[in-house]
Scaffold this motif. Structure first.
Motif, PDB file in Angstrom:
ATOM      1  N   LEU A  30       0.810  -1.215   0.000  1.00 22.28           N
ATOM      2  CA  LEU A  30       0.000   0.000   0.000  1.00 22.28           C
ATOM      3  C   LEU A  30       0.848   1.272   0.000  1.00 22.28           C
ATOM      4  CD1 LEU A  30      -2.768  -1.063   2.537  1.00 22.28           C
ATOM      5  CD2 LEU A  30      -2.948  -0.956   0.041  1.00 22.28           C
ATOM      6  N   ALA A  31       2.032   1.211   0.602  1.00 18.44           N
ATOM      7  CA  ALA A  31       2.877   2.397   0.731  1.00 18.44           C
ATOM      8  C   ALA A  31       3.800   2.630  -0.466  1.00 18.44           C
ATOM      9  CB  ALA A  31       3.720   2.292   1.996  1.00 18.44           C
ATOM     10  N   SER A  32       3.916   1.670  -1.344  1.00 20.05           N
ATOM     11  CA  SER A  32       4.851   1.795  -2.466  1.00 20.05           C
ATOM     12  C   SER A  32       4.609   3.025  -3.333  1.00 20.05           C
ATOM     13  CB  SER A  32       4.814   0.540  -3.332  1.00 20.05           C
ATOM     14  OG  SER A  32       5.297  -0.561  -2.620  1.00 20.05           O
ATOM     15  N   PRO A  33       3.388   3.285  -3.766  1.00 22.62           N
ATOM     16  CA  PRO A  33       3.189   4.492  -4.595  1.00 22.62           C
ATOM     17  C   PRO A  33       3.512   5.781  -3.834  1.00 22.62           C
ATOM     18  CG  PRO A  33       1.304   3.037  -4.765  1.00 22.62           C
ATOM     19  CD  PRO A  33       2.175   2.500  -3.672  1.00 22.62           C
ATOM     20  N   TRP A  34       3.156   5.820  -2.572  1.00 23.94           N
ATOM     21  CA  TRP A  34       3.433   6.995  -1.743  1.00 23.94           C
ATOM     22  C   TRP A  34       4.936   7.218  -1.615  1.00 23.94           C
ATOM     23  CZ3 TRP A  34       5.511   6.926   3.361  1.00 23.94           C
ATOM     24  CH2 TRP A  34       5.497   8.158   4.005  1.00 23.94           C
ATOM     25  N   ALA A  35       5.681   6.140  -1.393  1.00 24.48           N
ATOM     26  CA  ALA A  35       7.127   6.264  -1.238  1.00 24.48           C
ATOM     27  C   ALA A  35       7.787   6.727  -2.529  1.00 24.48           C
ATOM     28  CB  ALA A  35       7.720   4.929  -0.789  1.00 24.48           C
ATOM     29  N   GLY A  36       7.310   6.228  -3.661  1.00 22.75           N
ATOM     30  CA  GLY A  36       7.853   6.679  -4.936  1.00 22.75           C
ATOM     31  C   GLY A  36       7.581   8.155  -5.183  1.00 22.75           C
ATOM     32  N   SER A  37       6.415   8.585  -4.776  1.00 19.52           N
ATOM     33  CA  SER A  37       6.061  10.002  -4.912  1.00 19.52           C
ATOM     34  C   SER A  37       6.977  10.881  -4.058  1.00 19.52           C
ATOM     35  CB  SER A  37       4.607  10.200  -4.507  1.00 19.52           C
ATOM     36  OG  SER A  37       4.276  11.552  -4.466  1.00 19.52           O
ATOM     37  N   LEU A  38       7.287  10.407  -2.860  1.00 18.12           N
ATOM     38  CA  LEU A  38       8.210  11.160  -1.998  1.00 18.12           C
ATOM     39  C   LEU A  38       9.588  11.283  -2.640  1.00 18.12           C
ATOM     40  CD1 LEU A  38       7.456   9.819   1.590  1.00 18.12           C
ATOM     41  CD2 LEU A  38       6.936  12.069   0.660  1.00 18.12           C
ATOM     42  N   GLY A  39      10.049  10.201  -3.249  1.00 14.50           N
ATOM     43  CA  GLY A  39      11.344  10.236  -3.910  1.00 14.50           C
ATOM     44  C   GLY A  39      11.383  11.226  -5.054  1.00 14.50           C
ATOM     45  N   ASP A  40      10.301  11.268  -5.812  1.00 12.75           N
ATOM     46  CA  ASP A  40      10.223  12.214  -6.928  1.00 12.75           C
ATOM     47  C   ASP A  40      10.143  13.652  -6.431  1.00 12.75           C
ATOM     48  OD1 ASP A  40      10.265  10.150  -8.718  1.00 12.75           O
ATOM     49  OD2 ASP A  40       8.084  10.087  -8.975  1.00 12.75           O
ATOM     50  N   ARG A  41       9.438  13.841  -5.346  1.00 11.19           N
ATOM     51  CA  ARG A  41       9.181  15.207  -4.873  1.00 11.19           C
ATOM     52  C   ARG A  41      10.344  15.803  -4.092  1.00 11.19           C
ATOM     53  NH1 ARG A  41       3.663  16.869  -1.868  1.00 11.19           N
ATOM     54  NH2 ARG A  41       3.698  18.989  -2.623  1.00 11.19           N
ATOM     55  N   TYR A  42      10.942  15.017  -3.182  1.00 16.30           N
ATOM     56  CA  TYR A  42      11.952  15.562  -2.270  1.00 16.30           C
ATOM     57  C   TYR A  42      13.382  15.116  -2.564  1.00 16.30           C
ATOM     58  CZ  TYR A  42       7.871  16.879   0.401  1.00 16.30           C
ATOM     59  OH  TYR A  42       6.673  17.413   0.782  1.00 16.30           O
ATOM     60  N   GLY A  43      13.555  14.117  -3.373  1.00 15.09           N
ATOM     61  CA  GLY A  43      14.897  13.645  -3.689  1.00 15.09           C
ATOM     62  C   GLY A  43      15.346  12.507  -2.785  1.00 15.09           C
ATOM     63  N   ALA A  44      16.345  11.807  -3.264  1.00 16.33           N
ATOM     64  CA  ALA A  44      16.812  10.610  -2.564  1.00 16.33           C
ATOM     65  C   ALA A  44      17.442  10.920  -1.216  1.00 16.33           C
ATOM     66  CB  ALA A  44      17.814   9.866  -3.443  1.00 16.33           C
ATOM     67  N   ARG A  45      18.238  11.961  -1.133  1.00 16.53           N
ATOM     68  CA  ARG A  45      18.958  12.248   0.108  1.00 16.53           C
ATOM     69  C   ARG A  45      18.006  12.483   1.275  1.00 16.53           C
ATOM     70  NH1 ARG A  45      24.318  15.460   0.573  1.00 16.53           N
ATOM     71  NH2 ARG A  45      24.401  14.370  -1.384  1.00 16.53           N
ATOM     72  N   ILE A  46      17.013  13.322   1.081  1.00 15.72           N
ATOM     73  CA  ILE A  46      16.073  13.629   2.167  1.00 15.72           C
ATOM     74  C   ILE A  46      15.273  12.389   2.544  1.00 15.72           C
ATOM     75  CG2 ILE A  46      13.982  14.938   2.727  1.00 15.72           C
ATOM     76  CD1 ILE A  46      15.255  17.277   1.208  1.00 15.72           C
ATOM     77  N   CYS A  47      14.834  11.640   1.547  1.00 18.12           N
ATOM     78  CA  CYS A  47      14.074  10.417   1.839  1.00 18.12           C
ATOM     79  C   CYS A  47      14.914   9.401   2.605  1.00 18.12           C
ATOM     80  CB  CYS A  47      13.564   9.795   0.544  1.00 18.12           C
ATOM     81  SG  CYS A  47      12.238  10.707  -0.220  1.00 18.12           S
ATOM     82  N   MET A  48      16.162   9.261   2.228  1.00 23.19           N
ATOM     83  CA  MET A  48      17.025   8.294   2.910  1.00 23.19           C
ATOM     84  C   MET A  48      17.326   8.725   4.333  1.00 23.19           C
ATOM     85  SD  MET A  48      19.382   7.084  -0.322  1.00 23.19           S
ATOM     86  CE  MET A  48      20.824   7.079   0.616  1.00 23.19           C
ATOM     87  N   ILE A  49      17.547   9.991   4.558  1.00 20.83           N
ATOM     88  CA  ILE A  49      17.811  10.473   5.914  1.00 20.83           C
ATOM     89  C   ILE A  49      16.580  10.294   6.789  1.00 20.83           C
ATOM     90  CG2 ILE A  49      18.262  12.545   7.286  1.00 20.83           C
ATOM     91  CD1 ILE A  49      20.126  13.434   4.953  1.00 20.83           C
ATOM     92  N   ALA A  50      15.419  10.707   6.285  1.00 23.19           N
ATOM     93  CA  ALA A  50      14.186  10.572   7.052  1.00 23.19           C
ATOM     94  C   ALA A  50      13.846   9.102   7.288  1.00 23.19           C
ATOM     95  CB  ALA A  50      13.040  11.265   6.330  1.00 23.19           C
ATOM     96  N   GLY A  51      13.995   8.280   6.261  1.00 20.59           N
ATOM     97  CA  GLY A  51      13.708   6.855   6.404  1.00 20.59           C
ATOM     98  C   GLY A  51      14.624   6.175   7.406  1.00 20.59           C
ATOM     99  N   THR A  52      15.884   6.527   7.397  1.00 15.88           N
ATOM    100  CA  THR A  52      16.834   5.942   8.341  1.00 15.88           C
ATOM    101  C   THR A  52      16.524   6.359   9.777  1.00 15.88           C
ATOM    102  OG1 THR A  52      18.540   5.882   6.643  1.00 15.88           O
ATOM    103  CG2 THR A  52      19.277   5.758   8.935  1.00 15.88           C
TER     104      THR A  52
END
Length: 94
Positions: A30-52
């Protein structure tokens, strides 16, 4: 590997322990589309820092587990917050 120690330590059934993995699989789907959207919107670095950071919080919460529902919530949150960081990285490669 983790099922037997949890069943012995807490006295839970194997079904109670493995339900956490089922819940995690469904929420991942269920979260896959949302996570992909976050990557497109904010970039990999921010997503990886927040996810970690959120993964660490989820893993720390797992150490406080006393009831099966605690395990469901902490296990799901730690794995869900870990995945967006890897999805964001994958989307940036495309």
């Amino acid at each position: 590997v983790i099922v037997d120690p949890l069943t012995e330590t807490f006295g839970w059934s194997q079904g109670e322990v493995t339900l956490a993995y089922g819940i995690t699989s469904v929420t991942t789907a269920l979260a896959s589309p949302w996570a992909g959207s976050l990557g497109d919107r904010y970039g990999a670095r921010i997503c990886m820092i927040a996810g970690t950071a959120l993964f660490v919080v989820g893993m720390a919460a797992t150490a406080l587990v006393r009831e099966p529902w605690h395990f469901y919530v902490s296990s799901d949150s730690s794995s869900e917050f870990r995945r967006p960081s890897s999805w964001c990285r994958s989307y940036q490669r495309l």
